[in-house]
Design an enzyme around this catalytic site. Structure first.
Site, mmCIF file in Angstrom:
data_model
loop_
_atom_site.group_PDB
_atom_site.id
_atom_site.type_symbol
_atom_site.label_atom_id
_atom_site.label_comp_id
_atom_site.label_asym_id
_atom_site.label_seq_id
_atom_site.Cartn_x
_atom_site.Cartn_y
_atom_site.Cartn_z
ATOM 1 N N ASP A 275 -3.864 4.634 -6.945
ATOM 2 C CA ASP A 275 -3.490 5.768 -6.109
ATOM 3 C C ASP A 275 -3.043 6.866 -7.080
ATOM 4 O O ASP A 275 -2.678 6.596 -8.240
ATOM 5 C CB ASP A 275 -2.392 5.414 -5.115
ATOM 6 C CG ASP A 275 -2.332 6.448 -3.973
ATOM 7 O OD1 ASP A 275 -2.917 7.534 -4.126
ATOM 8 O OD2 ASP A 275 -1.690 6.171 -2.946
HETATM 9 C C1 BGC Z 1 -2.482 9.179 -1.351
HETATM 10 C C2 BGC Z 1 -3.903 8.647 -1.264
HETATM 11 C C3 BGC Z 1 -4.872 9.754 -1.573
HETATM 12 C C4 BGC Z 1 -4.554 10.318 -2.944
HETATM 13 C C5 BGC Z 1 -5.469 11.454 -3.332
HETATM 14 C C6 BGC Z 1 -2.207 9.874 -2.656
HETATM 15 O O1 BGC Z 1 -0.976 10.486 -2.637
HETATM 16 O O2 BGC Z 1 -1.567 8.114 -1.179
HETATM 17 O O3 BGC Z 1 -4.154 8.117 0.005
HETATM 18 O O4 BGC Z 1 -6.183 9.275 -1.505
HETATM 19 O O5 BGC Z 1 -3.231 10.814 -2.950
HETATM 20 O O6 BGC Z 1 -5.201 12.562 -2.552
#
Ligand code: BGC
Length: 809
Positions: A275
């Protein structure tokens, strides 16, 4: 130019677009809006073996983290291209990569905003979810995206999780079946997915640090079960690890999770991406099986990886393995990026979004007021800011810049028969500190006084739920409830339409509404879909994918939700959602699986037949079919509609703390009035198995089971008893085994008796004839019995030595 193939159409009629559009914040699309972000990929498929041989260590290390917020790195020298990824999950959020702010504040290119996962899940319709996935992928290809960052399939442990709108259900089976459909739909178009957030990320509070403390059986049966099934069935190109720790270990460097379970047990053959910002120590992540760190960290992570290899901290074989997976991902994406994409037909996608939103809505109550019957001359009062400023998606990384936006107010005006008057009053302000709620409420109440029906659009303001934080209660804002109470005192029938991403309390005000339509966060076309449903152009068929409890205190995670001292204790164990309410016979406002229709259905001729295990389903890994359920569903009413037949299984014999029943299979049938359809569902060994922590494996035990068939977790008119043959597994004996375990063990029984008879201090076999005394002895480990009694049995090593080898641990 390739971008011209993407033919989005933005509705600029002014009549059917929402305030964001009116304010000019939805850019005109048609190619130029995203031309600055394009990274055209023109390369042959990669020869991964020779690339691995040619890359230097520094180049390899560089491939393991991003170049920008959204791009992987390429290596020009070897013509390795970079690929671009974007959120997900219910529409694209493709930002300008050179100017990305990540959290959705800065605009992204327009894309169709489909219903959020909370809404899509209420459809219980895998075919629909698949179609939505295909449409998202078509848009992704037009945008030259390699991977869509979704779906999110974390289990809804609590209604308070700020990100519940992005997740599907409180139940792993429904989650897995719909998650599989989404991944298959997207990937069928040559675009990758990222199954997220792996794992145990069931709240937003302290999400970057907290440790989710969970026993393994709960993980396996509830929180990992959805991931396992989607990985095994749909083979997502990537899995995204979560931010949190799991029982103390960072998910981003948890070798057990990312390698042993994900790859070793489930056969995952894709890439694990972090993530955004989840990596703590890059070398440890690579060693654990995390392949790609996102977003960019400049050259920092690459330098750390090189240094770790040079110092011996990290094995270069681990680096090679992750580089190979990065190259494989790029290679997988190349055909989709190079080929002509389908033309994006924004009209068709908007229509699909409307159809999906219709199926997402759940009719909770209805005294016959719905569908609205409005004759010429009728007055309809539409009340609530959400009718003209729709709440249709959540905030954070999934926030889509919609291609268009239909408001319920405009759609109602368009659809009502001629001669019907629609008056509107906002009734309350939404996230507006300057709103004079008292004056707004007075105006709305006055308007409703002259109407036959008032439709009140209530819901959670955007600030109430978002990625990044959780709610503290599950109530609607007080000013909305006060307004509803006043409307209920008036002469008009009151219909409530709800917009929210996570469950809200409804019990205290149920009797103030003549009908309640729960529209969730239904995407850019939800306004039109709600109008269709209110007016009977479409028939509601949504079913709750999560229980609506009477009050938040009833929720099983209530006492342990949140994070204390860096830990989230999953104290309720496997008893999540209906598993808890059913085990405690607790009343709920609306049960899991519930939803009304404008028509009626009967379910007849239910058969539940145990089968001999010769057959397998498409999911062969779930083991042989052990029972077949058939039923005939008939639409006995006068409108076309859809019903969902749900099959639950309970194993009352397996250790006391087992949920009363758990969803095992379901079938959604669409029927014209008077039509019938026979459905057949299969129960496999996995549906009747439990996770054994002792054996570290699923165990299919013999014994009776109840199979329930009905239309919600609390409406199960048919219950049949069957017996699963199962396999008796006998725990091998060791120095810690108790007298009871020796006594019940087929080989240990005689050895134990012999030990009692022939101890150094005499024959104590008489002990077994004293039922009470022997009952007490059963819990004592044999080794302790030896020590605490001065040797009425020989030392345990001697007794163990008398066992056949296969009976010893
Ligand atoms: C989120 C993800 C997301 C990623 C990219 C993170 O903060 O938890 O779900 O895909 O950011 O935006």
């Amino acid at each position: 130019m390739r971008q011209n193939r993407a033919k989005f159409v933005v509705d600029r009629s002014g009549g059917s677009v929402g305030p964001e559009v009116r304010a000019g914040r939805v850019p005109v699309v048609g190619g130029t809006a995203w031309s600055a972000t394009r990274t055209r990929v023109m390369t042959d498929r990669l020869d991964i073996t020779s690339l691995l041989a040619d890359l230097t260590l520094a180049e390899k290390a560089s491939l393991l983290s991003g170049r920008t917020f959204w791009h992987t790195k390429g290596v020009d020298r070897l013509a390795i291209p970079a690929i671009m990824v974007a959120d997900g999950p219910h529409g694209l959020r493709k930002q300008d990569p050179d100017n990305a702010d990540h959290v959705g504040l800065q605009g992204s290119v327009p894309a169709t905003c489909f219903p959020t996962a909370a809404g899509l899940a209420s459809s219980w319709d895998a075919a629909l979810v698949r179609r939505v996935g295909e449409a998202i992928a078509t848009e992704a290809r037009a945008q030259e995206l390699a991977v869509v960052l979704g779906p999110g399939i974390n289990i809804k442990r609590s209604p308070l999780c700020g990100r519940n709108f992005e997740y599907l259900s409180e139940d792993p089976v429904l989650t897995a079946i719909l998650g599989t459909a989404m991944v298959e739909g997207i990937q069928s178009k040559g675009v990758g997915t990222s199954l997220k957030h792996f794992a145990l990320n069931n709240q937003e509070t302290d999400r970057f640090r907290a440790s989710s403390d969970v026993d393994e059986r709960t993980m396996r049966e509830i929180y990992l079960a959805g991931f396992e099934r989607v990985v095994r069935n749909a083979r997502p190109w990537t899995v995204m690890c979560s931010y949190n720790r799991i029982n103390g270990e960072w998910a981003s460097q948890d070798r057990w999770l990312l390698t042993d379970v994900l790859r070793g047990e489930w056969g995952f053959d894709g890439l694990v991406v972090s993530d955004w910002g989840a990596v703590v120590h890059p070398p440890a992540s690579v060693a654990a099986g995390l392949d790609l760190e996102m977003p960019t960290t400049g050259a920092v992570s690459a330098r750390m990886i090189v240094a770790a290899v040079e110092s011996g901290e990290l094995d270069v074989a681990d680096v090679d393995r992750s580089v190979e997976r990065v190259l494989t991902l790029i290679d997988r994406a190349l055909p989709g990026l190079a080929a002509e994409g389908d033309t994006v037909d924004a009209d068709a996608h908007h229509d699909l979004a409307r159809a999906a939103a219709r199926q997402a809505a759940v009719l909770l109550t209805n005294d016959g007021t719905l569908p609205l019957r409005l004759d010429a001359g009728a007055r309809l009062a539409v009340v609530g800011e959400f009718a003209r400023t729709p709440r249709f998606q959540g905030a954070g990384s999934s926030k889509v810049n919609p291609t268009r936006l239909t408001t319920a107010l405009d759609a109602l005006r368009e659809l009502v028969p001629g001669g019907v008057t629609i008056d509107f009053a906002p009734g309350f302000g939404v996230d507006d500190p300057d709103a004079d709620d008292a004056a707004l409420a007075d105006e709305a109440v006055a308007l409703a006084a002259d109407a036959q029906v008032v439709v009140a659009f209530l819901g959670l303001p955007p600030s109430y739920e978002s990625e990044g934080y959780d709610r503290t209660d599950m109530d609607l804002p007080a000013e909305q409830l006060a307004l509803l109470a006043r409307l209920a005192e008036g002469p008009a029938k009151v219909v409530v339409v709800l917009s929210h991403g996570s469950v809200v309390t409804v019990a205290p005000w149920l009797d103030q509404a003549d009908a309640i339509l729960d529209a969730w966060l239904g995407g850019q076309a939800s306004g039109g879909a709600v109008a269709d449903l209110l007016l009977g152009v479409a028939n509601p068929s949504g079913k709750l994918a999560e229980t609506i409890p009477l009050r938040i205190e009833d929720n099983p995670s209530y006492l342990s939700f949140g994070s204390r001292d860096g830990h989230v204790r999953y104290g309720e164990g496997r008893f999540v959602g209906y598993r808890h309410y059913d085990a405690l016979h607790r009343d709920v406002a609306f049960p899991f699986g519930f939803g009304l229709s404008y028509t009626d259905f009967t379910i007849d001729g239910v058969t539940v037949t145990a089968t001999d295990g010769d057959e397998r389903t498409d999911e062969a890994w779930r083991g042989p079919v052990r029972a077949t359920v058939t039923a005939t569903v008939t639409n006995t009413g006068s409108r076309a509609g859809a019903e969902v037949v749900q099959v639950y299984v309970g194993r009352p014999d397996l250790d006391g703390a087992r949920p009363v029943r758990e969803l095992a299979a379901f079938a959604r049938v669409e029927l014209e009035p008077g039509a019938s359809e026979k459905i057949t569902l299969h129960l496999t060994e996995r549906d009747a198995s439990v996770w054994s922590e002792r054996e570290g494996a699923w165990r299919y035990e013999p014994g009776p089971a109840t199979v329930w068939v009905g239309t919600s977790s609390r409406d199960l008119p048919v219950a049949a008893e069957i017996t699963f043959p199962g396999t008796v597994t006998v725990a091998p004996l060791d120095a810690g085994s108790t007298v009871g375990e020796w006594w019940e063990h087929p080989a240990g029984h005689e050895v134990f008796l012999d030990a009692l008879r022939n101890s150094a201090v005499g024959d104590f076999s008489g002990l077994i004839s004293d039922p009470e005394g022997f009952q007490m002895l059963r819990s004592i480990p044999l080794a302790r019995l030896n020590r605490m009694t001065g040797g009425i049995v020989p030392p345990v090593e001697e007794v163990l030595a008398k066992l056949p080898a296969e009976a010893r641990a």
